[in-house]
Design an enzyme around this catalytic site. Structure first.
Site, PDB file in Angstrom:
ATOM      1  N   PHE A   1       0.860  -1.183   0.000  1.00 26.40           N
ATOM      2  CA  PHE A   1       0.000   0.000   0.000  1.00 26.40           C
ATOM      3  C   PHE A   1       0.893   1.229   0.000  1.00 26.40           C
ATOM      4  O   PHE A   1       1.696   1.420   0.908  1.00 26.40           O
ATOM      5  CB  PHE A   1      -0.934   0.047   1.214  1.00 26.40           C
ATOM      6  CG  PHE A   1      -1.829   1.258   1.188  1.00 26.40           C
ATOM      7  CD1 PHE A   1      -2.979   1.269   0.423  1.00 26.40           C
ATOM      8  CD2 PHE A   1      -1.491   2.414   1.883  1.00 26.40           C
ATOM      9  CE1 PHE A   1      -3.791   2.405   0.352  1.00 26.40           C
ATOM     10  CE2 PHE A   1      -2.292   3.548   1.824  1.00 26.40           C
ATOM     11  CZ  PHE A   1      -3.444   3.542   1.056  1.00 26.40           C
TER      12      PHE A   1
ATOM     13  N   ASP B   1       9.464   2.571   1.964  1.00 26.11           N
ATOM     14  CA  ASP B   1       8.247   3.287   2.380  1.00 26.11           C
ATOM     15  C   ASP B   1       8.046   3.022   3.871  1.00 26.11           C
ATOM     16  O   ASP B   1       7.517   1.989   4.270  1.00 26.11           O
ATOM     17  CB  ASP B   1       7.047   2.805   1.553  1.00 26.11           C
ATOM     18  CG  ASP B   1       5.740   3.494   1.977  1.00 26.11           C
ATOM     19  OD1 ASP B   1       5.750   4.225   2.990  1.00 26.11           O
ATOM     20  OD2 ASP B   1       4.719   3.294   1.291  1.00 26.11           O
TER      21      ASP B   1
ATOM     22  N   LYS C   1       2.674   9.943   7.996  1.00 20.01           N
ATOM     23  CA  LYS C   1       1.895   9.603   9.188  1.00 20.01           C
ATOM     24  C   LYS C   1       2.376  10.199  10.509  1.00 20.01           C
ATOM     25  O   LYS C   1       1.925  11.255  10.912  1.00 20.01           O
ATOM     26  CB  LYS C   1       1.752   8.076   9.284  1.00 20.01           C
ATOM     27  CG  LYS C   1       0.843   7.532   8.168  1.00 20.01           C
ATOM     28  CD  LYS C   1       0.236   6.190   8.477  1.00 20.01           C
ATOM     29  CE  LYS C   1      -0.930   5.867   7.567  1.00 20.01           C
ATOM     30  NZ  LYS C   1      -0.606   5.234   6.304  1.00 20.01           N
TER      31      LYS C   1
HETATM   32  C1  LIG Z   1      -0.863   5.376   4.903  1.00 21.57           C
HETATM   33  C2  LIG Z   1       0.231   4.940   3.995  1.00 21.57           C
HETATM   34  C3  LIG Z   1       0.505   5.630   2.816  1.00 21.57           C
HETATM   35  C4  LIG Z   1      -0.352   6.764   2.318  1.00 21.57           C
HETATM   36  O1  LIG Z   1      -0.331   7.849   3.175  1.00 21.57           O
HETATM   37  P1  LIG Z   1      -1.418   9.024   3.005  1.00 21.57           P
HETATM   38  O2  LIG Z   1      -0.948  10.060   3.968  1.00 21.57           O
HETATM   39  O3  LIG Z   1      -2.752   8.446   3.341  1.00 21.57           O
HETATM   40  O4  LIG Z   1      -1.371   9.470   1.598  1.00 21.57           O
HETATM   41  C5  LIG Z   1       1.584   5.217   2.059  1.00 21.57           C
HETATM   42  N1  LIG Z   1       2.356   4.191   2.441  1.00 21.57           N
HETATM   43  C6  LIG Z   1       2.116   3.500   3.569  1.00 21.57           C
HETATM   44  C7  LIG Z   1       3.015   2.381   3.957  1.00 21.57           C
HETATM   45  C8  LIG Z   1       1.040   3.834   4.379  1.00 21.57           C
HETATM   46  O5  LIG Z   1       0.785   3.132   5.467  1.00 21.57           O
END
Ligand SMILES: *Cc1c(COP(=O)(O)O)cnc(C)c1O
Length: 401
Positions: A136, A221, A250
């Site tokens: 994701f 990520d 986040k």
């Molecule tokens: C939540 C998340 C995203 C996306 O972040 P947003 O601030 O919602 O755009 C991308 N990568 C990972 C691993 C995430 O958990």
């Protein structure tokens, strides 16, 4: 222009399946409704409130900056941004940081940075981004292409090109996909939305070897798993790899929107003036909060305390697994990004709702997983309270089968 609550609620575009509860106040690991009901927060706004709610350090950083200066744009130098850039780069053993406002935006920038670096290094053919099964990376169009969930893409095509997926944790599949047109491998060291899945032992090291062989970059990520959530600043630090690009969002602002892309010097330098931008990115207000978050993470003894409390949660989930073999198939994830995969006839969303009735907040994830994402400041006593709620909940699910 007021109206009844139900009417106003319908004015919000219906993109979310929301629980029928709202909160007016938060303190530490607790959220309070207008009626004064207290909920124990093992969701942290999806790994955002890393120091819980209304942490004095963050309230002080936000309010004192708010009284000084909120926003100037990147037309001018921003000392708070420079400081945060430097500190993040030091932690990641990298050199340049770009700021934006969310995880999707930061990942998207990471892909741009990787492709631009390859282009500037005389490899314009290196455009492909290898992503993992279950990944994701966010909801922009390019990050939908990077995310491994067909449902999220439905009706939004055409997708940007150049993203391919290989099963997470399978080095042979990854090596088979490597070729001379790969710009980068993009990976969550611990997948969050994909079901709290930690990279298997040795996987990241093997991935790094494959990247090195083919001249591909590694984009880590760390939007969900980074910033102390696994007991180290970054989750990849549980392996021996050095990513070329690290992505954060986040938890970085503790609740204020901010995303960051941290890159090696030669990669960052491939991005000259005008190559990318964000109006809000790295403004004084958000970077003041980011610096306060780092202050907290860097505080003497803080991370050791997190690791201690992580070990308590580890004990909780392994006790639960032993006690409820008919409910829990597998304990997954790492640290305070913990998952429990449930048997197919028990729906993670229903368990989440049942726990909410008991005033414990958690988050479901893919693969019928329930996810525990407490603030890093969660106390030993609160971990014990969460265990008691989980026992009550699992007892009632056991009894009703
Ligand atoms: C939540 C998340 C995203 C996306 O972040 P947003 O601030 O919602 O755009 C991308 N990568 C990972 C691993 C995430 O958990």
């Amino acid at each position: 222009m007021g109206a009844p609550d139900e009417i106003m609620r319908k004015a919000v575009m219906p993109t979310y399946g929301r629980a029928p509860v709202s909160f007016v106040r938060g303190a530490g690991s607790w959220l309070y409704t207008a009626e004064g009901d207290a909920y124990l927060d093992f969701a942290s706004g999806i790994a955002v409130n890393i120091f819980g709610h209304s942490h004095p350090r963050l309230v002080e950083a936000l309010t004192s900056q708010a009284g000084q200066l909120w926003h100037t744009s990147n037309l001018y130098q921003i000392p708070q941004q420079e400081k945060l850039a430097y500190r993040l780069a030091q932690h990641a053993k990298l050199d340049h940081t770009f700021f934006c406002n969310s995880g999707a935006e930061a990942n998207e920038a990471a892909v741009k940075v990787a492709r631009r670096f390859q282009y500037r290094s005389g490899h314009p053919e290196r455009i492909k981004i290898i992503c993992a099964g279950g990944a994701f990376h966010g909801r922009t169009l390019a990050m939908l292409a990077a995310t491994d969930k067909e449902l999220f893409r439905e009706g939004f095509g055409p997708m940007p090109e150049g993203f391919v997926h290989v099963p997470f944790g399978n080095l042979n599949a990854l090596r088979d996909m490597m070729s001379d047109d790969v710009a980068a491998i993009m990976v969550e060291p611990v997948q969050g939305e994909g079901g709290a899945r930690a990279a298997p032992e040795g996987y990241l090291d093997g991935l790094a070897a494959a990247a090195e062989e083919f001249g591909a970059l590694i984009i880590a990520d760390e939007v969900q798993c980074g910033l102390g959530r696994t007991g180290k600043m970054f989750a990849y630090q549980h392996s021996s790899i050095q990513p070329d690009v690290v992505v954060l969002a986040k938890g970085l602002g503790g609740g204020i929107p901010i995303g960051a892309v941290i890159a090696r010097a030669d990669i960052g330098e491939a991005m000259g003036p005008g190559s990318h931008g964000s109006t809000f990115g790295g403004n004084p207000l958000s970077t003041a909060c980011g610096n306060a978050v780092l202050d907290g993470l860097e505080e003497e003894g803080f991370m050791a305390g997190v690791r201690h409390r992580i070990s308590l949660l580890d004990d909780v989930v392994s006790r639960l697994k032993t006690r409820y073999p008919d409910i829990i198939i597998e304990v997954r994830g790492a640290g305070f990004l913990r998952g429990m995969r449930l048997h197919d006839d028990i729906v993670a969303g229903e368990v989440t709702a049942a726990l909410r009735e008991q005033q414990l907040l958690i988050v479901p994830a893919a693969d019928n997983v329930i996810r525990l994402l407490p603030p890093l400041t969660i106390t030993e006593d609160e971990i014990a309270q969460a265990e008691a709620h989980l026992i009550t909940c699992f007892d009632s699910f056991s009894a009703s089968r």
